[in-house]
Design an enzyme around this catalytic site. Structure first.
Site, PDB file in Angstrom:
ATOM      1  CD  GLU A  98      27.330 -46.278  30.805  1.00  0.00           C
ATOM      2  OE1 GLU A  98      27.867 -47.169  31.479  1.00  0.00           O
ATOM      3  OE2 GLU A  98      26.108 -46.260  30.561  1.00  0.00           O
ATOM      4  CB  CYS A 111      25.309 -45.438  20.774  1.00  0.00           C
ATOM      5  SG  CYS A 111      24.018 -44.546  21.648  1.00  0.00           S
ATOM      6  CB  CYS A 118      19.521 -36.465  30.535  1.00  0.00           C
ATOM      7  SG  CYS A 118      18.534 -35.967  29.106  1.00  0.00           S
ATOM      8  CB  CYS A 122      12.207 -39.626  29.086  1.00  0.00           C
ATOM      9  SG  CYS A 122      12.469 -38.247  27.934  1.00  0.00           S
ATOM     10  CB  CYS A 125      15.028 -42.568  29.643  1.00  0.00           C
ATOM     11  SG  CYS A 125      16.766 -42.444  29.163  1.00  0.00           S
ATOM     12  CD  GLU A 178      17.440 -33.472  23.087  1.00  0.00           C
ATOM     13  OE1 GLU A 178      16.804 -34.524  23.249  1.00  0.00           O
ATOM     14  OE2 GLU A 178      17.750 -33.030  21.955  1.00  0.00           O
ATOM     15  CB  SER A 209      18.157 -39.562  18.668  1.00  0.00           C
ATOM     16  OG  SER A 209      16.908 -39.873  19.251  1.00  0.00           O
ATOM     17  CB  SER A 231      12.585 -39.670  21.490  1.00  0.00           C
ATOM     18  OG  SER A 231      13.912 -40.086  21.253  1.00  0.00           O
ATOM     19  CG  LEU A 232       5.911 -39.417  18.324  1.00  0.00           C
ATOM     20  CD1 LEU A 232       5.929 -37.895  18.366  1.00  0.00           C
ATOM     21  CD2 LEU A 232       5.238 -39.905  17.053  1.00  0.00           C
ATOM     22  CB  CYS A 351      17.522 -47.707  23.465  1.00  0.00           C
ATOM     23  SG  CYS A 351      17.983 -48.040  21.794  1.00  0.00           S
TER      24      CYS A 351
HETATM   25  N1  SAH Z   1      17.734 -37.278  24.319  1.00  0.00           N
HETATM   26  C1  SAH Z   1      17.750 -37.812  22.966  1.00  0.00           C
HETATM   27  C2  SAH Z   1      18.882 -38.797  22.791  1.00  0.00           C
HETATM   28  C3  SAH Z   1      18.695 -40.132  23.502  1.00  0.00           C
HETATM   29  S1  SAH Z   1      18.350 -41.335  22.302  1.00  0.00           S
HETATM   30  C4  SAH Z   1      16.388 -38.405  22.647  1.00  0.00           C
HETATM   31  O1  SAH Z   1      15.564 -38.457  23.543  1.00  0.00           O
HETATM   32  O2  SAH Z   1      16.123 -38.751  21.500  1.00  0.00           O
HETATM   33  C5  SAH Z   1      17.913 -42.713  23.220  1.00  0.00           C
HETATM   34  C6  SAH Z   1      16.650 -43.355  22.697  1.00  0.00           C
HETATM   35  O3  SAH Z   1      16.311 -44.471  23.523  1.00  0.00           O
HETATM   36  C7  SAH Z   1      15.488 -42.394  22.754  1.00  0.00           C
HETATM   37  O4  SAH Z   1      14.599 -42.631  21.697  1.00  0.00           O
HETATM   38  C8  SAH Z   1      14.864 -42.805  24.066  1.00  0.00           C
HETATM   39  O5  SAH Z   1      13.558 -42.340  24.159  1.00  0.00           O
HETATM   40  C9  SAH Z   1      14.993 -44.298  24.003  1.00  0.00           C
HETATM   41  N2  SAH Z   1      14.876 -44.940  25.306  1.00  0.00           N
HETATM   42  C10 SAH Z   1      15.082 -44.385  26.518  1.00  0.00           C
HETATM   43  N3  SAH Z   1      14.892 -45.277  27.491  1.00  0.00           N
HETATM   44  C11 SAH Z   1      14.560 -46.433  26.889  1.00  0.00           C
HETATM   45  C12 SAH Z   1      14.281 -47.747  27.380  1.00  0.00           C
HETATM   46  N4  SAH Z   1      14.328 -48.022  28.658  1.00  0.00           N
HETATM   47  N5  SAH Z   1      13.996 -48.697  26.454  1.00  0.00           N
HETATM   48  C13 SAH Z   1      14.007 -48.420  25.144  1.00  0.00           C
HETATM   49  N6  SAH Z   1      14.287 -47.222  24.638  1.00  0.00           N
HETATM   50  C14 SAH Z   1      14.554 -46.231  25.493  1.00  0.00           C
END
Ligand code: SAH
Length: 373
Positions: A98, A111, A118, A122, A125, A178, A209, A231-232, A351
């Site tokens: 997507e 985006c 992936c 996480c 996600c 990623e 990211s 993504s902390l 996101c």
């Molecule tokens: N793998 C990379 C690129 C993905 S960026 C990364 O982890 O940074 C997508 C962003 O959305 C990341 O910061 C991820 O942690 C965040 N994200 C994932 N699931 C989410 C959710 N359900 N609600 C809000 N943010 C989310």
């Protein structure tokens, strides 16, 4: 079966300058033809050799016999109530990923996905519930940008920031996957996207990211010089191990050390720390204060992301008051800490909501796991 001849031709939409030059050599054309083609493909967005009027007609016909200018196929296109658009793209082998366009007042952000599925899993996600099918190729990553420019009617390209209001000014590598586990293809794609004689989106308008693939961070800054987002999502290793399992491999201290050394970051060009707000999980004032302590010495800004729900998700979004209080603590400590307005939630485009139905094929066809994983 009806064989689609066009799909057997080499696709030139998405290739690098070197690949284009090689394609010209292969058919015995002069080297400068590559430069002319580059202009048509990436500045004008041509999808048909016939329009390339500075090339002799027989040569155009020759190109059309030999090559194609294809875009990824749009399997589904959805538009949110808020104007966000999402395209489910189907690539030549049938796999899908997507791409999302988010229009804002002063800019428009695309985006982009880097993988189908992936490896990171996480917990919060949606993409993380889909196994990695494969990396996207550089051409497939560039193809997402070209498809968006088609759909938004924004050819020819102009240098980013220049001229009239543009709908596509920024790119975030925040779609599925990623990007630092597919760095070679992502880097090749971004070099094509940044080329000033083509799509011309400047590295200052591109943000990559990562969930924290520490060994690749320095190289990302050195080779691409794009903005970095991390993504902390948690301030203790104990919690981050659960939310972002990659933390077990690259814990917070190592991650922050790599951020502190990121080439090109400065107070004028800060690293973004993304922090998803999960009710009762990571959203207390004490955690906000700990975040302030952790970020000391790093040119940082924080992006608070209200959790976006998806079917079967194990978390809820923090209450608005908790998010505001968290943001206030960061702000009082001198950090910009805007709350990211959820966009496109109604079409599962926000996101962490992206997912495609693509599955891994037979075992023998498995994508190779990245060495880091
Ligand atoms: N793998 C990379 C690129 C993905 S960026 C990364 O982890 O940074 C997508 C962003 O959305 C990341 O910061 C991820 O942690 C965040 N994200 C994932 N699931 C989410 C959710 N359900 N609600 C809000 N943010 C989310």
């Amino acid at each position: 079966m009806n064989i689609d001849i066009d799909h057997q031709k080499q696709n030139l939409a998405g290739v690098s300058r070197a690949e284009l030059a090689a394609a010209m050599t292969e058919i015995g054309a002069e080297p400068f033809r590559a430069r002319q083609l580059w202009h048509w493909i990436y500045h004008r967005g041509s999808t048909d050799f016939a329009v390339m009027t500075n090339l002799a007609k027989p040569f155009r016909e020759r190109l059309a016999e030999q090559f194609a200018l294809r875009r990824p196929e749009v399997a589904t296109a959805l538009t949110s109530r808020d104007g966000t658009r999402k395209w489910l793209l189907r690539f030549a082998d049938g796999n899908e990923a997507e791409t999302v366009h988010i229009p804002e007042e002063d800019r428009g952000t695309l985006c982009v996905s880097s993988q189908v599925g992936c490896t990171l899993t996480c917990r919060f996600c949606h993409t993380g519930t889909q196994r990695l099918v494969r990396n996207l190729t550089a051409a497939e990553i560039v193809g997402q940008v070209m498809l968006a420019r088609d759909a938004l009617g924004e050819w020819p390209s102009t240098p980013s920031g220049a001229g009239e209001d543009r709908l596509l000014t920024n790119i975030v590598l925040m779609g599925m996957g990623e990007p630092l586990y597919n760095f070679d293809n992502v880097a090749a794609a971004m070099k094509i996207v940044m080329d000033p004689e083509g799509l011309a989106i400047s590295r200052r308008k591109i943000t990559l990211s990562t969930a924290g693939v520490v060994p690749m961070i320095e190289r990302c800054g050195r080779e691409l010089g794009v903005n970095l987002a991390i993504s902390l999502h948690a301030v203790s290793d104990e919690l981050r191990d659960v939310l972002v399992p990659l933390n077990k491999k690259y814990p917070i201290a190592e991650l922050l050390a790599a951020c502190g050394a990121y080439p090109g970051s400065s107070n004028a060009r800060r690293i973004t720390f993304e922090y998803v707000m999960l009710k009762g999980v990571n959203d207390t004032p004490a955690e906000a204060r700990e975040l302030v302590r952790l970020l000391r010495g790093i040119p940082a800004k924080v992006n608070l992301i209200p959790f976006n729900p998806w079917p079967g998700a194990p978390y809820e979004c923090s209450r608005a008051e908790a998010i505001a209080a968290f943001s206030d603590i960061l702000f009082a400590a001198g950090y910009s800490a805007p709350v990211r307005t959820p966009r496109g939630r109604d079409i599962l485009a926000a996101c962490g909501q992206l997912k495609s139905a693509s599955q891994r094929a037979r075992r023998s066809e498995r994508a190779v796991e990245p060495a880091e994983a």
